[in-house]
Structures are given as C-alpha cells and as structure tokens.
Motif scaffolding. Structure first.
Motif, short mmCIF file in Angstrom:
data_model
loop_
_atom_site.label_atom_id
_atom_site.label_comp_id
_atom_site.label_asym_id
_atom_site.label_seq_id
_atom_site.Cartn_x
_atom_site.Cartn_y
_atom_site.Cartn_z
N ASN A 41 -29.43 7.62 15.28
CA ASN A 41 -28.66 6.56 14.62
C ASN A 41 -27.29 6.38 15.26
OD1 ASN A 41 -27.39 8.82 13.63
ND2 ASN A 41 -27.29 8.09 11.52
N MET A 56 -24.95 8.30 15.83
CA MET A 56 -23.79 9.06 15.35
C MET A 56 -23.26 9.93 16.49
SD MET A 56 -22.85 8.33 12.30
CE MET A 56 -21.84 9.71 11.71
N LEU A 63 -20.28 8.88 18.68
CA LEU A 63 -18.90 9.00 18.19
C LEU A 63 -18.21 10.24 18.74
CD1 LEU A 63 -19.62 8.19 14.44
CD2 LEU A 63 -18.56 6.69 16.11
N VAL A 102 -23.53 -0.34 13.58
CA VAL A 102 -23.38 -0.49 12.14
C VAL A 102 -24.70 -0.92 11.50
CG1 VAL A 102 -22.29 -1.97 10.40
CG2 VAL A 102 -20.90 -0.89 12.17
N ARG A 128 -27.33 1.87 11.66
CA ARG A 128 -27.15 2.96 10.69
C ARG A 128 -27.55 2.55 9.28
NH1 ARG A 128 -21.56 4.13 13.47
NH2 ARG A 128 -22.34 5.14 15.34
N ARG A 129 -27.59 1.26 9.03
CA ARG A 129 -28.09 0.83 7.72
C ARG A 129 -29.62 0.93 7.68
NH1 ARG A 129 -23.86 -1.23 5.01
NH2 ARG A 129 -25.13 -2.01 3.32
N MET A 144 -28.84 8.83 7.20
CA MET A 144 -28.69 10.23 7.59
C MET A 144 -28.19 11.08 6.44
SD MET A 144 -26.73 11.62 10.92
CE MET A 144 -27.82 12.65 11.88
N GLY A 169 -22.32 2.46 0.07
CA GLY A 169 -22.98 1.69 1.12
C GLY A 169 -23.28 0.26 0.67
N ILE A 223 -19.99 -1.70 0.80
CA ILE A 223 -19.72 -1.97 2.21
C ILE A 223 -20.53 -3.18 2.67
CG2 ILE A 223 -20.16 -1.08 4.55
CD1 ILE A 223 -17.73 0.13 3.29
N ARG A 260 -27.34 8.38 -2.04
CA ARG A 260 -26.37 7.50 -1.39
C ARG A 260 -26.97 6.88 -0.13
NH1 ARG A 260 -20.99 10.52 0.42
NH2 ARG A 260 -22.44 11.37 1.94
N ALA A 261 -27.72 7.71 0.62
CA ALA A 261 -28.37 7.19 1.82
C ALA A 261 -29.50 6.22 1.46
CB ALA A 261 -28.89 8.34 2.67
N VAL A 264 -28.87 2.13 0.40
CA VAL A 264 -28.81 1.00 1.34
C VAL A 264 -30.20 0.63 1.87
CG1 VAL A 264 -26.42 1.41 2.04
CG2 VAL A 264 -28.25 2.49 3.31
#
Ligand SMILES: Nc1ncnc2c1ncn2[C@@H]1O[C@H](COP(=O)(O)OP(=O)(O)O)[C@@H](O)[C@H]1O
Ligand SMILES: [Mg+2]
Lengths: 304, 260
Positions: B60, B62, B65, B90, B93-94, B98, B117, B120, B169-170, B173
C-alpha cells in the motif's frame, strides 16, 4: 578509598549541592519578601487605574500596564503564526538533510544568542527606518514622518523577532513528540499529509505549542532593551490611540522610576509597587498558562 | 486447517512481479513474485528481518514514506500497476488498508477513531457516519463491548480491544485488501483467538495478507502461506502443503522449529 573517606566525600557533596539549592531558594525569597513588604501595601485600585502624576512622585501606572498588555498581545499575534509555520516546515515538510532546513536551524540558534539590545538596534534600522521609511515615502505627505518613528507596532514586531526562536524550538519539540504510529495510521487510512497534519499532528502538539506561546510572552513582556529605540515612551499623558503611537511599559517604567526621579524618597514606594505589579502579572500569566496547558493535556490524554 | 485454494477459482487480487525493495543500497526484499488470491488469507512467515513487513508495506506504498527506500519490479492491484496514473498513494491506501503490529488508535474517542477515514473521505452526515461506524465495529467484533461508550477515549480500551478498534477503523473505509502486520503479537491468547476468529469472518469479503511469527496461527487462519528467508520468497503454496509437505528443506526446518 577507605569507607570513612568515602562517607565523608558523600556527606560533603550532599552538603554542597544542598547549600547551592538552598541559596537559590533564599535569593528568590529575599526578592519576594522585599518586594511584597515594600510594594503590596501601596497597590490600590486607584494605583492600577490612574496615570502617573507630579513628575512621577504620585499617581498610578495604568498607561504602563495597558501598553505592556497591548504590546505583548500584538507580539504574540505576530510571532505565533510565523513561528509555528516555520517549525511545521522544518519538521514536517523539509526533506531529510535539507540544506534549507539546516540553514534555518542555524539561523534560529544564532538568533536566540543575540543580545537583546542588538534587537533594539535591528528594530530601529529595519522596521523604523527601512519599513517605516518606505511607508512614509509611499503614503505620507513629503517631509512628514508618520510611520518611520517609534511605535507600538514596531516594538511588538521587534519583540516578535526576539521571541521567534522560543516558539520555533517549542513547536518543533511538540511536533517531534507526536508518535510516528499516529501519522502512519492516518496516512494508511488514505489521509494526505496536510490532512494528517491538521487532524492528527497539530491537535496533539497543541499543548506544546501553547507552552511556546507562554514562554514567548513571559520573555517578551519583560524585555526592555529591544523597545528602547522602537516604541517605548518615558511618559505619555494619554493611552496609545493606534499601533502607530508610542506607549508606556511596565519594565521601562521601573527603570524610569529608579533612575530619573527628581525626588527619590517620594518615588520609592511607587517603584516598589510597580515592581510588585510586574511580578504579580508575570506570575498570574504563568498560572493561567499552566492551567490552559494542563487542561489541554488532560483533554488530549482523555482523547476528546 | 482451511480449504486449499483452487487456483482456477480465485483470481489474483494483488500480485507482485520480481519485486525488489531497497533501503539505501541494501536490498530487503529480493525478486519476490507473489499472488494474493481474491478473498483468501495469505500468511507471510519467516524469521525476523527477512523482509515480511517491508513486503507488506510495499503493497500500500507505506514503504515509500521511509526515507532512502526504493522499489523496482511490479505491484498490481486488479491487474493494474499501483504506480500507474489512475491511482495515487492516497487512493491506493483507501483500497488497500493496513493494521499495524502495535495497535495505534488516535487519542480521540472510539467514535472518532472509526470515523476518521470516513471524515477524511468527506463524509460528515452524522446519521450515515453512525451507521457505518456501527457496521465496522460489528465486523470487527467489538460493537457489543463498546456500544455504550462510543464517546469515551479509545485509550481506555484494553490492548485487544484497541487492536480490534484499529481493524474497525481500517474496515470503515471499505477497503478491498487488508494488510495485517503481526496484529496479535502483543495480545494475550484470548484476545488473539478473537482476532483469528475475526479474520475467518472477514475473508468472505476481503483479501487478506497477514504477517505472523506464530506457526499455529498461520496454519489456523490462512489459505496460502508464503515463506520468506533473507529477503527472498523461498516457497509459497497452500497452507496445508507448506506445513505438511514443504518442497524446500529450509521451509521444513523453519516450520518444524529448527530455526527461527
Ligand atoms: N526503515 C528501515 N530502514 C532501513 N532498513 C530497514 C528499515 N526497515 C527494515 N529494514 C531492514 O530491512 C530488512 C527487513 O526488515 P523487515 O521488513 O522489518 O523484516 P521482518 O518484518 O520480516 O522482520 C531488515 O534487515 C531490516 O533491518
Ligand atoms: Mg516485521
């Protein structure tokens, strides 16, 4: 080393360090007792709300309180956005090992070491003569000085430059304290860097940023040297009417009372009372600040 | 042990081809070609430092970064490169969510954590938020434990609850793929069992890749297992086969506990 001598060294060190610590407390106590004894009785509502009279041997200090407050407020309004944005650039946006960031950091460190009287001269040269002069050439009738002279605004801006390092360092520290895991969590949910900054990083850094603001205010409100050439007045019958006016200031007023009085004996109680007010204001400011900070911290910890 | 995947029955949801990931000059993942079949669980196993997390983070982006990291080779989602112009990090990652090894709820309320999420993404309607949050918390098997305290801080939850909150939370989205990096490594056996049950339920709807140090866990939750060693993919196959009749000696040594 024998047991006895080891013990002796240990006891000696305890005594020495304890004495140093006691000395610090004693000095503060002496200052406080002296100021409170000499000043507290002379402070009245009238003293706080009236202007100096009769060549500063009577009357109060209201213009100085007012001038200090307005100047500090203007300074805070000027320094916070610039300081916070600079720290955000340094910590969040500058690429690692960025030349620009290194340069800014060196500048900030050196700025913090400059004697405050030099800031006064800088303010005179840059703000009053350069910026104010340019404004006068553009806006004022020929020959008249409207902007290119000492003023509340120039003094506040000079102090803003002086306190910039405090805000930058405190804010950067606060940003550094936000865990990498929280940024990662946000980014992994599809947030952009700026969303992560606005919704995760800055809220968590807020107590630290407020600490920076407090330190800046505490430093800026007490400095006298930087405003000598840039805005403070010895005596003014009226309060400043705009940011282009000169103003009176508590710290400078203490200096004036202590050195310029025609009648030292008559001025002494006023001097004590003024110092008392200055100290009380500083302590009160710190208390308010600590209260705000504790509250934000508690709120952040509770997660609301 | 779960059903053996049928290659013909499940399309590749994600796929890497000759993927190499470097930190500076040092390659942490070398020449890895691996397919994550749609709506199946792939377990990534191997000794510490063999590149499992790095591989997972690459999926994804990450890993992009991390300063100094670089990748070459191909990573495909639904057959298209995740680096192609139709997708940015962006958006990716949606679609590829993760869950981290160390649970990392925000210091906000339980509600706001799951809402993050969605907010956002521009959702602000309170009612719809509420519904989506309930659904996510139910999917993460956490709803019954927190439904009366949604406004309370997430920091007050137990470790296992925090990790399930991070899963919720993951999920909120609505990703298609869920990457989990040792999601139960810090949890006690009961909390671990809950997470494992959860993975079983989630694979009906999600394609899952899970890194684990725990052989029994890999055997319990996954359809396919990939064994990594020193940055290379040594062997991949149906979980049952990897644990009973591995083709490579190194795989056998690892799964039987000869090293680790
Ligand atoms: N951020 C990083 N910077 C530099 N090297 C890293 C970084 N993360 C991991 N590595 C290196 O990459 C290799 C693989 O690490 P990792 O992917 O974390 O392995 P695993 O998850 O299998 O334990 C290790 O040698 C590790 O030291
Ligand atoms: Mg790892």
């Amino acid at each position: 080393m024998s047991v006895a001598s080891r013990k002796a060294v240990g006891a000696g060190l305890t005594l020495l360090t304890g004495a140093a610590a006691a000395l610090v407390v004693a000095m503060l106590a002496v200052i406080l007792v002296d100021v409170v004894r000499g000043g507290a009785g002379r402070v009245s509502w009238e003293f706080l709300t009236s202007a100096p009279e009769e060549g500063m041997t009577a009357g109060g200090i209201f213009p100085a309180i007012y001038g200090t407050a307005v100047m500090t407020l203007l300074m805070t309004v000027a320094v916070m956005p610039v300081g916070v944005l600079t720290a955000v650039y340094l910590h969040e946006y500058a690429p690692p090992r960025s030349r620009m960031a290194a340069l800014v950091r060196v500048a900030v460190t050196n700025l913090a070491g400059v004697p405050s009287i030099v800031f006064g001269l800088f303010g005179l040269g840059f703000f009053i003569q350069f910026a104010g002069g340019a404004l006068d050439r553009a806006l004022s009738p020929p020959g008249e000085l409207h902007y290119g002279r000492p003023a509340l605004l120039w003094a506040a801006l000079t102090l803003a430059v002086l306190t910039l390092p405090v805000v930058i360092v405190a804010t950067e520290e606060a940003l550094r304290a936000v865990p990498r895991e929280h940024r990662d969590a946000s980014l992994a949910l599809g947030a952009t860097r700026s969303q992560t900054l606005a919704r995760v990083v800055l809220p968590q850094a807020l107590p630290g940023i407020l600490t920076g603001a407090i330190l800046a205010v505490a430093r800026g409100a007490g400095e006298v040297a930087p405003i000598l050439f840039t805005g403070v007045a010895y005596f003014l019958p009226e309060l400043p009417g705009s940011v282009w006016s000169q103003f009176m200031h508590l710290g400078y007023h203490v200096y004036v009372l202590a050195t310029q009085s025609p009648d030292v004996e008559a001025t002494r109680p006023l001097l004590y009372a003024t110092v008392f007010v200055l100290l009380a204001l500083t302590f009160a400011l710190n208390l308010v600040a600590i209260a705000i900070r504790t509250r934000t911290r508690r709120k952040a910890a509770a997660g609301h | 042990m779960t059903s053996i995947p049928h290659p013909a029955a499940s399309a590749a949801k994600m796929e890497t081809r000759r993927l190499e990931i470097r930190y500076g000059a040092k390659a942490a993942v070398k020449d890895v070609s691996l397919t994550l079949p749609d709506r199946q669980v792939t377990a990534l196993i191997g000794p510490s430092g063999c590149g499992k997390s790095t591989f997972l983070r690459a999926l994804n982006r990450m890993n992009d970064l991390i300063p100094g990291s670089s990748a070459s080779g191909e990573i495909l989602l639904d057959g298209r490169s995740i680096y192609a112009g139709h997708l940015d990090a962006v958006e990716l990652r949606r679609r590829v969510g993760m869950v981290f090894q160390k649970s990392n709820p925000f210091p906000k309320s339980i509600f706001e954590n799951v809402a993050y999420g969605l907010r956002i993404g521009g959702l602000s309607d309170r009612r719809e938020l509420g519904e989506r949050i309930e659904r996510s918390l139910r999917s993460a098997a956490l709803w019954d434990e927190v439904k009366d305290r949604l406004a309370e801080s997430a920091m007050g939850l137990s470790g296992g609850q925090q990790q399930r909150l991070c899963i919720a939370r993951a999920l909120a989205v609505e990703p298609e793929v869920l990457l989990m990096d040792e999601p139960a490594s810090a949890l006690d056996p009961i909390a671990t069992a809950k997470i494992e049950d959860l993975i079983h339920e989630l694979k009906v709807r999600y394609t899952i890749a899970i890194v684990t140090h725990n052989m029994q866990q890999a055997a319990r939750v996954s359809d396919q297992t990939a064994f990594f060693y020193m940055g290379e993919l040594v062997e991949v196959g149906p979980t049952e086969q990897i644990f009973t009749t591995p083709r490579q000696q190194r795989t056998e040594d690892y799964v039987t506990g000869k090293f680790g």
